[in-house]
Design a protein around this motif. Structure first.
Motif, PDB file in Angstrom:
ATOM      1  N   GLU A  44       0.822  -1.218   0.000  1.00 28.47           N
ATOM      2  CA  GLU A  44       0.000   0.000   0.000  1.00 28.47           C
ATOM      3  C   GLU A  44       0.857   1.270   0.000  1.00 28.47           C
ATOM      4  O   GLU A  44       0.331   2.378  -0.090  1.00 28.47           O
ATOM      5  CB  GLU A  44      -0.918  -0.003   1.229  1.00 28.47           C
ATOM      6  CG  GLU A  44      -2.004  -1.068   1.135  1.00 28.47           C
ATOM      7  CD  GLU A  44      -2.724  -1.355   2.444  1.00 28.47           C
ATOM      8  OE1 GLU A  44      -3.828  -1.926   2.380  1.00 28.47           O
ATOM      9  OE2 GLU A  44      -2.189  -1.029   3.527  1.00 28.47           O
ATOM     10  N   VAL A  45       2.179   1.084   0.104  1.00 31.43           N
ATOM     11  CA  VAL A  45       3.062   2.264   0.142  1.00 31.43           C
ATOM     12  C   VAL A  45       3.264   2.800  -1.270  1.00 31.43           C
ATOM     13  O   VAL A  45       3.553   2.063  -2.205  1.00 31.43           O
ATOM     14  CB  VAL A  45       4.428   1.891   0.762  1.00 31.43           C
ATOM     15  CG1 VAL A  45       5.403   3.061   0.671  1.00 31.43           C
ATOM     16  CG2 VAL A  45       4.233   1.483   2.216  1.00 31.43           C
ATOM     17  N   ILE A  46       3.094   4.112  -1.404  1.00 35.52           N
ATOM     18  CA  ILE A  46       3.233   4.733  -2.720  1.00 35.52           C
ATOM     19  C   ILE A  46       4.606   5.366  -2.863  1.00 35.52           C
ATOM     20  O   ILE A  46       5.254   5.261  -3.891  1.00 35.52           O
ATOM     21  CB  ILE A  46       2.134   5.814  -2.886  1.00 35.52           C
ATOM     22  CG1 ILE A  46       0.767   5.137  -2.851  1.00 35.52           C
ATOM     23  CG2 ILE A  46       2.329   6.609  -4.177  1.00 35.52           C
ATOM     24  CD1 ILE A  46      -0.364   6.098  -2.614  1.00 35.52           C
ATOM     25  N   SER A  47       5.043   6.026  -1.792  1.00 35.76           N
ATOM     26  CA  SER A  47       6.301   6.749  -1.892  1.00 35.76           C
ATOM     27  C   SER A  47       6.909   6.943  -0.507  1.00 35.76           C
ATOM     28  O   SER A  47       6.178   7.048   0.483  1.00 35.76           O
ATOM     29  CB  SER A  47       6.007   8.122  -2.532  1.00 35.76           C
ATOM     30  OG  SER A  47       7.152   8.921  -2.517  1.00 35.76           O
ATOM     31  N   VAL A  48       8.248   6.966  -0.444  1.00 37.14           N
ATOM     32  CA  VAL A  48       8.931   7.231   0.828  1.00 37.14           C
ATOM     33  C   VAL A  48       9.998   8.298   0.596  1.00 37.14           C
ATOM     34  O   VAL A  48      10.800   8.187  -0.339  1.00 37.14           O
ATOM     35  CB  VAL A  48       9.626   5.955   1.379  1.00 37.14           C
ATOM     36  CG1 VAL A  48      10.166   6.217   2.788  1.00 37.14           C
ATOM     37  CG2 VAL A  48       8.689   4.761   1.386  1.00 37.14           C
ATOM     38  N   LEU A  49       9.974   9.328   1.431  1.00 38.58           N
ATOM     39  CA  LEU A  49      11.010  10.367   1.369  1.00 38.58           C
ATOM     40  C   LEU A  49      11.807  10.335   2.670  1.00 38.58           C
ATOM     41  O   LEU A  49      11.221  10.283   3.752  1.00 38.58           O
ATOM     42  CB  LEU A  49      10.374  11.758   1.246  1.00 38.58           C
ATOM     43  CG  LEU A  49       9.407  11.991   0.089  1.00 38.58           C
ATOM     44  CD1 LEU A  49       8.922  13.439   0.120  1.00 38.58           C
ATOM     45  CD2 LEU A  49      10.074  11.688  -1.237  1.00 38.58           C
ATOM     46  N   PHE A  50      13.129  10.348   2.520  1.00 42.61           N
ATOM     47  CA  PHE A  50      13.989  10.401   3.714  1.00 42.61           C
ATOM     48  C   PHE A  50      14.778  11.694   3.692  1.00 42.61           C
ATOM     49  O   PHE A  50      15.189  12.161   2.613  1.00 42.61           O
ATOM     50  CB  PHE A  50      15.021   9.278   3.696  1.00 42.61           C
ATOM     51  CG  PHE A  50      14.446   7.915   3.910  1.00 42.61           C
ATOM     52  CD1 PHE A  50      14.001   7.524   5.157  1.00 42.61           C
ATOM     53  CD2 PHE A  50      14.358   7.017   2.856  1.00 42.61           C
ATOM     54  CE1 PHE A  50      13.478   6.257   5.354  1.00 42.61           C
ATOM     55  CE2 PHE A  50      13.838   5.750   3.048  1.00 42.61           C
ATOM     56  CZ  PHE A  50      13.392   5.369   4.291  1.00 42.61           C
ATOM     57  N   SER A  51      15.020  12.254   4.868  1.00 47.73           N
ATOM     58  CA  SER A  51      16.035  13.301   4.918  1.00 47.73           C
ATOM     59  C   SER A  51      16.956  12.991   6.095  1.00 47.73           C
ATOM     60  O   SER A  51      16.506  12.528   7.151  1.00 47.73           O
ATOM     61  CB  SER A  51      15.407  14.691   5.048  1.00 47.73           C
ATOM     62  OG  SER A  51      14.973  14.906   6.340  1.00 47.73           O
ATOM     63  N   CYS A  52      18.260  13.209   5.859  1.00 49.84           N
ATOM     64  CA  CYS A  52      19.260  12.912   6.902  1.00 49.84           C
ATOM     65  C   CYS A  52      19.997  14.190   7.250  1.00 49.84           C
ATOM     66  O   CYS A  52      20.261  15.019   6.365  1.00 49.84           O
ATOM     67  CB  CYS A  52      20.322  11.951   6.372  1.00 49.84           C
ATOM     68  SG  CYS A  52      19.688  10.349   6.027  1.00 49.84           S
ATOM     69  N   THR A  53      20.362  14.316   8.506  1.00 48.34           N
ATOM     70  CA  THR A  53      21.208  15.445   8.875  1.00 48.34           C
ATOM     71  C   THR A  53      22.568  15.283   8.168  1.00 48.34           C
ATOM     72  O   THR A  53      22.955  14.166   7.814  1.00 48.34           O
ATOM     73  CB  THR A  53      21.383  15.507  10.410  1.00 48.34           C
ATOM     74  OG1 THR A  53      21.617  14.194  10.895  1.00 48.34           O
ATOM     75  CG2 THR A  53      20.142  16.068  11.080  1.00 48.34           C
ATOM     76  N   LYS A  54      23.276  16.393   8.012  1.00 44.51           N
ATOM     77  CA  LYS A  54      24.474  16.372   7.164  1.00 44.51           C
ATOM     78  C   LYS A  54      25.611  15.517   7.740  1.00 44.51           C
ATOM     79  O   LYS A  54      26.544  15.165   7.038  1.00 44.51           O
ATOM     80  CB  LYS A  54      24.968  17.801   6.923  1.00 44.51           C
ATOM     81  CG  LYS A  54      24.018  18.581   6.030  1.00 44.51           C
ATOM     82  CD  LYS A  54      24.768  19.646   5.228  1.00 44.51           C
ATOM     83  CE  LYS A  54      23.859  20.322   4.235  1.00 44.51           C
ATOM     84  NZ  LYS A  54      22.844  21.180   4.872  1.00 44.51           N
ATOM     85  N   ASP A  55      25.499  15.194   9.047  1.00 48.87           N
ATOM     86  CA  ASP A  55      26.537  14.348   9.643  1.00 48.87           C
ATOM     87  C   ASP A  55      26.371  12.875   9.256  1.00 48.87           C
ATOM     88  O   ASP A  55      27.117  12.021   9.707  1.00 48.87           O
ATOM     89  CB  ASP A  55      26.550  14.528  11.175  1.00 48.87           C
ATOM     90  CG  ASP A  55      25.152  14.491  11.775  1.00 48.87           C
ATOM     91  OD1 ASP A  55      24.206  14.090  11.062  1.00 48.87           O
ATOM     92  OD2 ASP A  55      25.004  14.869  12.952  1.00 48.87           O
ATOM     93  N   LEU A  56      25.355  12.565   8.448  1.00 49.83           N
ATOM     94  CA  LEU A  56      25.147  11.174   8.007  1.00 49.83           C
ATOM     95  C   LEU A  56      25.367  11.065   6.503  1.00 49.83           C
ATOM     96  O   LEU A  56      24.665  11.729   5.724  1.00 49.83           O
ATOM     97  CB  LEU A  56      23.710  10.725   8.319  1.00 49.83           C
ATOM     98  CG  LEU A  56      23.351  10.571   9.785  1.00 49.83           C
ATOM     99  CD1 LEU A  56      21.907  10.115   9.931  1.00 49.83           C
ATOM    100  CD2 LEU A  56      24.279   9.577  10.462  1.00 49.83           C
ATOM    101  N   ASP A  57      26.332  10.261   6.095  1.00 54.04           N
ATOM    102  CA  ASP A  57      26.514  10.062   4.649  1.00 54.04           C
ATOM    103  C   ASP A  57      27.119   8.694   4.312  1.00 54.04           C
ATOM    104  O   ASP A  57      27.609   8.453   3.237  1.00 54.04           O
ATOM    105  CB  ASP A  57      27.378  11.178   4.044  1.00 54.04           C
ATOM    106  CG  ASP A  57      28.729  11.269   4.743  1.00 54.04           C
ATOM    107  OD1 ASP A  57      29.044  10.360   5.537  1.00 54.04           O
ATOM    108  OD2 ASP A  57      29.462  12.249   4.486  1.00 54.04           O
TER     109      ASP A  57
END
Ligand code: DC
Length: 346
Positions: A44-57
């Motif tokens: 049932e999931v259509i879309s997922v958006l993630f945002s990470c703080t800049k200390d995570l890469d």
């Protein structure tokens, strides 16, 4: 093509270090809890958006979705870098999930895990799920625990009873699943808190709480409870109640279906004989002339119907603590639940 309403769920979590394994396991946990708490299936999931703080890469959080089949199932996924804002939580992953859902937007469980719990204390909802067979003492224990913790008590059995009452009052045959499906859409249920802190059930705005213990209603309730459409409607209302309040909820499928992420899950059990004896004593105290064997037979019949049904049968939830109440008074059982709650450090 059939279309469905869409919801937007929010969530956040944190890691301790910028490593691939930490980011992936924290993301997997976050997504799993977001879906589970809201009863959303991966398809049932259509879309997922993630945002990470800049200390995570170290890795894109989206990689964690592959295991859940979300990306491969066609969900559109995207990762962004967060803005640097003074004082914001470090090492943080935020997510928004868009999915098909019947839940109204204001009744969603948004999920804040680990250090991110501090971001939205207003969203922190606590829940205790109590399941078990008829007569195990669930409602007394649940009401007592709710009162002591200042939580709202949600008696889900009363909701099935109210649906049965509607059917009986309007002349439907509760032995006929087709008949039940005809009227269930018309049942307008509302739960309110009474002056004594107990739950009041309103059917079309009319308080029917006093009628829900009638024998015909009790018997009808386990018949309507086998119907999948009835269960879906009730589960939505129950999840809404838990998204808005701290709750102690009792029933048959609370830890397994309604609140699989409850903070504490209890399975109350007692032998059929003990349960029949309690009911017998209750009825005698009220001045009735109960017949023990008849009560025992009724209890066995309802047990069978509740546990043998196809949809959400009564069973012990994963992670539930079993409390055997054969040798316990209801006050002692409630005390045990409080001890378990306190032991969790809530
Ligand atoms: O707990 P109770 O006796 O008030 O429940 C009435 C009926 O509703 C019982 O036969 C089981 C059913 N029920 C259910 O199927 N799921 C729930 N969560 C609660 C009750």
């Amino acid at each position: 093509m059939k279309t469905y309403p869409i919801c937007a769920l929010r969530g956040a979590t944190t890691v301790q270090e910028n490593t691939e394994s930490e980011i992936l396991s924290a993301t997997a946990e976050l997504v799993e809890v977001m879906l589970k708490k809201n009863g959303i299936k991966p398809e049932e999931v259509i879309s997922v958006l993630f945002s990470c703080t800049k200390d995570l890469d170290a890795v894109y959080p989206a990689v964690a979705l592959r295991d859940k089949g979300l990306e491969l199932g066609g969900a559109a996924v995207m990762c962004f870098a967060d803005m640097d804002v003074a004082g914001s939580l470090p090492l943080c992953i935020r997510a928004v999930i868009y999915a098909q859902s019947q839940l109204s937007q204001d009744a969603l469980f948004h999920v804040y895990l680990r250090e991110a719990e501090r971001l939205r204390p207003d969203r922190a909802r606590r829940s205790i799920a109590i399941d078990g067979p008829a007569g195990a003492g669930k409602s007394t224990v649940a009401r007592d625990v709710a009162g002591r913790l200042g939580f709202v008590y949600v008696d889900t059995g009363a909701m099935y009873r109210a649906a049965a009452l509607y059917g009986i009052e309007n002349g439907y045959n509760l032995d006929d699943l087709g008949d039940i499906e005809k009227f269930i859409g018309a049942v307008k249920l509302r739960l309110e808190r009474g002056e004594d802190g107990g739950q009041r059930v309103l059917l079309d705005g009319r308080d029917v709480t006093g009628r829900l213990r009638e024998a015909a209603v009790a018997e009808g309730s386990s018949k309507v409870a086998v119907c999948r459409r009835v269960r879906e409607a009730m589960v939505l209302l129950q999840r809404e109640a838990a998204a808005r309040n701290n709750v102690v909820m009792d029933g048959r499928d609370i830890g397994t279906v309604v609140l699989p992420c409850a903070d504490l899950k209890i399975y109350l059990r007692a032998s059929a004989e003990t349960r029949a004896r309690r009911r017998f004593d209750e009825e005698r105290e009220k001045g009735g002339a109960p017949v023990f064997d008849r009560i025992l037979e009724d209890i066995r019949e309802r047990d069978l119907r509740d546990s043998a049904r196809e949809h959400s049968p009564l069973r012990q939830a994963e992670g539930a603590v079993v409390l055997d109440t054969d040798g316990l008074s209801r006050e002692e059982a409630a005390e045990r639940v409080i001890e378990l709650w306190n032991a969790r450090g809530n």
